[in-house]
Write a protein that holds these residues in place. Structure first.
Motif, PDB file in Angstrom:
ATOM      1  N   ASP A   1      29.036  59.114   7.496  1.00 27.19           N
ATOM      2  CA  ASP A   1      27.823  58.477   7.995  1.00 27.19           C
ATOM      3  C   ASP A   1      28.143  57.018   8.296  1.00 27.19           C
ATOM      4  OD1 ASP A   1      25.141  57.862   8.643  1.00 27.19           O
ATOM      5  OD2 ASP A   1      24.403  59.235   7.091  1.00 27.19           O
ATOM      6  N   LYS A   2      27.154  56.273   8.803  1.00 30.89           N
ATOM      7  CA  LYS A   2      27.344  54.843   9.003  1.00 30.89           C
ATOM      8  C   LYS A   2      27.515  54.164   7.646  1.00 30.89           C
ATOM      9  CE  LYS A   2      24.634  54.302  13.255  1.00 30.89           C
ATOM     10  NZ  LYS A   2      23.600  53.500  13.938  1.00 30.89           N
ATOM     11  N   ILE A   3      28.438  53.227   7.579  1.00 29.88           N
ATOM     12  CA  ILE A   3      28.717  52.570   6.312  1.00 29.88           C
ATOM     13  C   ILE A   3      27.509  51.785   5.807  1.00 29.88           C
ATOM     14  CG2 ILE A   3      29.654  50.398   7.258  1.00 29.88           C
ATOM     15  CD1 ILE A   3      31.890  50.706   5.079  1.00 29.88           C
ATOM     16  N   ASN A   4      26.647  51.338   6.723  1.00 31.56           N
ATOM     17  CA  ASN A   4      25.492  50.559   6.272  1.00 31.56           C
ATOM     18  C   ASN A   4      24.398  51.421   5.647  1.00 31.56           C
ATOM     19  OD1 ASN A   4      24.467  51.701   8.668  1.00 31.56           O
ATOM     20  ND2 ASN A   4      23.194  49.917   9.105  1.00 31.56           N
ATOM     21  N   HIS A   5      24.562  52.756   5.674  1.00 28.48           N
ATOM     22  CA  HIS A   5      23.602  53.644   5.030  1.00 28.48           C
ATOM     23  C   HIS A   5      23.877  53.811   3.538  1.00 28.48           C
ATOM     24  CE1 HIS A   5      22.326  55.879   8.983  1.00 28.48           C
ATOM     25  NE2 HIS A   5      22.035  54.595   8.976  1.00 28.48           N
ATOM     26  N   ALA A   6      25.061  53.418   3.075  1.00 27.73           N
ATOM     27  CA  ALA A   6      25.422  53.635   1.670  1.00 27.73           C
ATOM     28  C   ALA A   6      24.432  52.972   0.721  1.00 27.73           C
ATOM     29  CB  ALA A   6      26.843  53.124   1.404  1.00 27.73           C
ATOM     30  N   ASN A   7      24.053  51.739   1.012  1.00 32.27           N
ATOM     31  CA  ASN A   7      23.106  51.038   0.147  1.00 32.27           C
ATOM     32  C   ASN A   7      21.738  51.704   0.168  1.00 32.27           C
ATOM     33  OD1 ASN A   7      22.616  48.516  -1.543  1.00 32.27           O
ATOM     34  ND2 ASN A   7      21.021  48.285  -0.016  1.00 32.27           N
ATOM     35  N   ALA A   8      21.342  52.242   1.329  1.00 29.22           N
ATOM     36  CA  ALA A   8      20.051  52.929   1.430  1.00 29.22           C
ATOM     37  C   ALA A   8      20.056  54.220   0.619  1.00 29.22           C
ATOM     38  CB  ALA A   8      19.736  53.220   2.898  1.00 29.22           C
ATOM     39  N   PHE A   9      21.199  54.891   0.564  1.00 26.52           N
ATOM     40  CA  PHE A   9      21.298  56.146  -0.177  1.00 26.52           C
ATOM     41  C   PHE A   9      21.346  55.931  -1.691  1.00 26.52           C
ATOM     42  CE2 PHE A   9      23.650  58.083   3.670  1.00 26.52           C
ATOM     43  CZ  PHE A   9      22.448  58.490   4.230  1.00 26.52           C
ATOM     44  N   GLY A  10      22.117  54.936  -2.130  1.00 23.12           N
ATOM     45  CA  GLY A  10      22.340  54.807  -3.571  1.00 23.12           C
ATOM     46  C   GLY A  10      22.426  53.400  -4.089  1.00 23.12           C
ATOM     47  N   GLY A  11      21.919  52.442  -3.351  1.00 21.28           N
ATOM     48  CA  GLY A  11      21.915  51.072  -3.845  1.00 21.28           C
ATOM     49  C   GLY A  11      23.278  50.407  -3.795  1.00 21.28           C
ATOM     50  N   ILE A  12      23.364  49.246  -4.428  1.00 16.81           N
ATOM     51  CA  ILE A  12      24.570  48.435  -4.357  1.00 16.81           C
ATOM     52  C   ILE A  12      25.772  49.137  -4.958  1.00 16.81           C
ATOM     53  CG2 ILE A  12      23.992  47.232  -6.500  1.00 16.81           C
ATOM     54  CD1 ILE A  12      25.881  45.856  -3.397  1.00 16.81           C
ATOM     55  N   ASP A  13      25.572  49.983  -5.981  1.00 18.85           N
ATOM     56  CA  ASP A  13      26.703  50.691  -6.590  1.00 18.85           C
ATOM     57  C   ASP A  13      27.369  51.624  -5.588  1.00 18.85           C
ATOM     58  OD1 ASP A  13      26.734  50.162  -9.746  1.00 18.85           O
ATOM     59  OD2 ASP A  13      24.651  50.234  -9.076  1.00 18.85           O
ATOM     60  N   MET A  14      26.573  52.367  -4.829  1.00 22.03           N
ATOM     61  CA  MET A  14      27.143  53.267  -3.826  1.00 22.03           C
ATOM     62  C   MET A  14      27.770  52.482  -2.686  1.00 22.03           C
ATOM     63  SD  MET A  14      25.379  56.545  -1.889  1.00 22.03           S
ATOM     64  CE  MET A  14      25.270  57.466  -3.435  1.00 22.03           C
ATOM     65  N   ALA A  15      27.172  51.361  -2.312  1.00 23.69           N
ATOM     66  CA  ALA A  15      27.742  50.534  -1.243  1.00 23.69           C
ATOM     67  C   ALA A  15      29.106  49.993  -1.654  1.00 23.69           C
ATOM     68  CB  ALA A  15      26.795  49.386  -0.908  1.00 23.69           C
ATOM     69  N   VAL A  16      29.206  49.477  -2.874  1.00 24.31           N
ATOM     70  CA  VAL A  16      30.480  48.950  -3.367  1.00 24.31           C
ATOM     71  C   VAL A  16      31.534  50.055  -3.418  1.00 24.31           C
ATOM     72  CG1 VAL A  16      31.651  48.043  -5.416  1.00 24.31           C
ATOM     73  CG2 VAL A  16      29.519  46.996  -4.632  1.00 24.31           C
ATOM     74  N   ASP A  17      31.175  51.220  -3.966  1.00 26.08           N
ATOM     75  CA  ASP A  17      32.129  52.328  -4.061  1.00 26.08           C
ATOM     76  C   ASP A  17      32.589  52.785  -2.681  1.00 26.08           C
ATOM     77  OD1 ASP A  17      31.943  52.283  -6.799  1.00 26.08           O
ATOM     78  OD2 ASP A  17      30.546  53.971  -6.938  1.00 26.08           O
ATOM     79  N   THR A  18      31.674  52.821  -1.707  1.00 19.74           N
ATOM     80  CA  THR A  18      32.026  53.275  -0.360  1.00 19.74           C
ATOM     81  C   THR A  18      33.019  52.331   0.298  1.00 19.74           C
ATOM     82  OG1 THR A  18      29.905  54.407  -0.044  1.00 19.74           O
ATOM     83  CG2 THR A  18      31.102  53.767   1.935  1.00 19.74           C
ATOM     84  N   VAL A  19      32.783  51.025   0.210  1.00 18.50           N
ATOM     85  CA  VAL A  19      33.709  50.054   0.799  1.00 18.50           C
ATOM     86  C   VAL A  19      35.047  50.087   0.078  1.00 18.50           C
ATOM     87  CG1 VAL A  19      34.117  47.608   1.247  1.00 18.50           C
ATOM     88  CG2 VAL A  19      31.841  48.574   1.606  1.00 18.50           C
ATOM     89  N   GLU A  20      35.017  50.224  -1.234  1.00 18.42           N
ATOM     90  CA  GLU A  20      36.256  50.272  -2.014  1.00 18.42           C
ATOM     91  C   GLU A  20      37.106  51.477  -1.611  1.00 18.42           C
ATOM     92  OE1 GLU A  20      36.624  48.775  -6.300  1.00 18.42           O
ATOM     93  OE2 GLU A  20      36.366  50.926  -6.537  1.00 18.42           O
ATOM     94  N   ASN A  21      36.474  52.637  -1.456  1.00 17.61           N
ATOM     95  CA  ASN A  21      37.205  53.834  -1.049  1.00 17.61           C
ATOM     96  C   ASN A  21      37.711  53.724   0.385  1.00 17.61           C
ATOM     97  OD1 ASN A  21      36.572  54.872  -3.544  1.00 17.61           O
ATOM     98  ND2 ASN A  21      34.958  56.235  -2.803  1.00 17.61           N
ATOM     99  N   PHE A  22      36.923  53.099   1.228  1.00 22.03           N
ATOM    100  CA  PHE A  22      37.268  52.975   2.646  1.00 22.03           C
ATOM    101  C   PHE A  22      38.473  52.054   2.850  1.00 22.03           C
ATOM    102  CE2 PHE A  22      36.072  50.700   6.755  1.00 22.03           C
ATOM    103  CZ  PHE A  22      36.638  51.659   7.568  1.00 22.03           C
TER     104      PHE A  22
END
Length: 315
Positions: A122-143
């Motif tokens: 999905d778009k990377i900017n959706h991570a925070n919408a799906f699961g907040g800052i924790d999911m956003a941080v994890d998504t960028v870290e994995n990417f």
């Protein structure tokens, strides 16, 4: 620059706000009043991650004063009543202690990536919408495959007041264009300009003219605004209203940087005027769902992964 009738203040990307705070610390360490206000602000804005005080890619927590580290800076699009929202800007800053250098990597918001914990692209900017800052941080870290040591996330509202409190910022406008929204027009001429908060909003959001460069071009203009804030905030005399500035920051910012962490950033003061910048490259495409995405170029991604790891001095 000339502009049309000014209307109500608009929301815009506040990913720069954590560094405004850091620079206030840098210039205010000899002022007991600013230290008092900064300490209170740090207490108001602190919010830790569910993972604890270290990335899963670290064996030990990093010390901002002693180690190389990374900071993910985000601006969210939360509307009243929303718990989570999309991030309209994503910027990874890495700090190298030995070189006293700062490297900024702009992550396009439409980047097509795997969302951590969701198991789909999905778009990377959706991570925070799906699961907040924790999911956003994890998504960028994995990417990007580097540890994300700290984060700072800010709401869209308020940065106009911050820029106005700084007396505006100097921007070298890259091309001439008109920005029209809600029947109001702002005109930008190519070349050096002093922008107020409303004008900086429009400059960072512009994507419709033939020269805009789309999502990638907007990321570059956001970096220009970031540098403009850095340079203006580095001058103590440029800050016109400290109380207004601190109030705006306290209401809109959340970060897991402590007051001690922020004070340690003073060692990078000399790097503010010479920032190194990277930007992920890619090609837009339309998915089967009809939504537009940005497919990140593998060569660009691998090169940036290498440069980030090298800057952080990790394997």
């Amino acid at each position: 620059m000339s502009k049309g009738k000014k209307g109500r203040k608009k929301r815009w990307i506040k990913y720069t706000i954590s560094f405004v705070i850091a620079l206030i610390f840098i210039i205010g360490t000899t002022s007991s009043y600013l230290l008092y206000k900064s300490s209170n602000l740090a207490s108001e804005t602190y919010s830790g991650l569910n993972r604890g005080d270290k990335s899963d890619l670290r064996e030990e927590p990093v010390d901002v004063g002693k180690d190389n580290f990374s900071l993910l800076i985000l601006g969210d699009d939360a509307r009243p009543g929303e718990k989570f929202a999309r991030t309209d800007a994503m910027l990874l800053a890495t700090f190298n202690k030995k070189e006293r250098s700062i490297l900024f990597t702009s992550i396009p918001r439409d980047s097509y990536v795997e969302i951590a914990g969701k198991g789909h692209m999905d778009k990377i900017n959706h991570a925070n919408a799906f699961g907040g800052i924790d999911m956003a941080v994890d998504t960028v870290e994995n990417f990007l495959e580097v540890p994300i040591d700290y984060y700072a996330i800010a709401k869209f509202q308020g940065l106009i007041d911050v820029i106005d409190a700084l007396g505006g910022i100097e921007i070298d406008v890259v091309y001439t264009f008109d920005f029209t929204e809600g029947g109001e027009t702002l005109h930008f001429e190519e070349g050096p300009s002093l922008l107020n908060g409303e004008e900086a909003l429009a400059y960072s959001r512009e994507r419709k003219s033939p020269n805009s460069g789309g999502d990638l071009g907007r990321g570059q203009r956001q970096q220009q605004v970031l540098e403009g804030i850095f340079h203006k905030a580095a001058s103590f005399s440029s800050i016109q209203n400290f109380n207004e500035l601190f109030n705006s920051l306290g209401e809109n910012l959340r970060t897991d940087l402590t007051f001690g962490n922020m004070l340690s950033l003073h060692q990078y003061a000399s790097s503010i005027s010479n920032l190194d910048k990277l930007q992920l490259q890619g090609e837009p495409f339309r998915g089967e769902d009809g939504i537009s995405y940005l497919r990140i170029d593998e060569s660009s991604l691998n090169d940036i992964k290498h440069q980030l790891a090298e800057h952080l001095e990790i394997d």
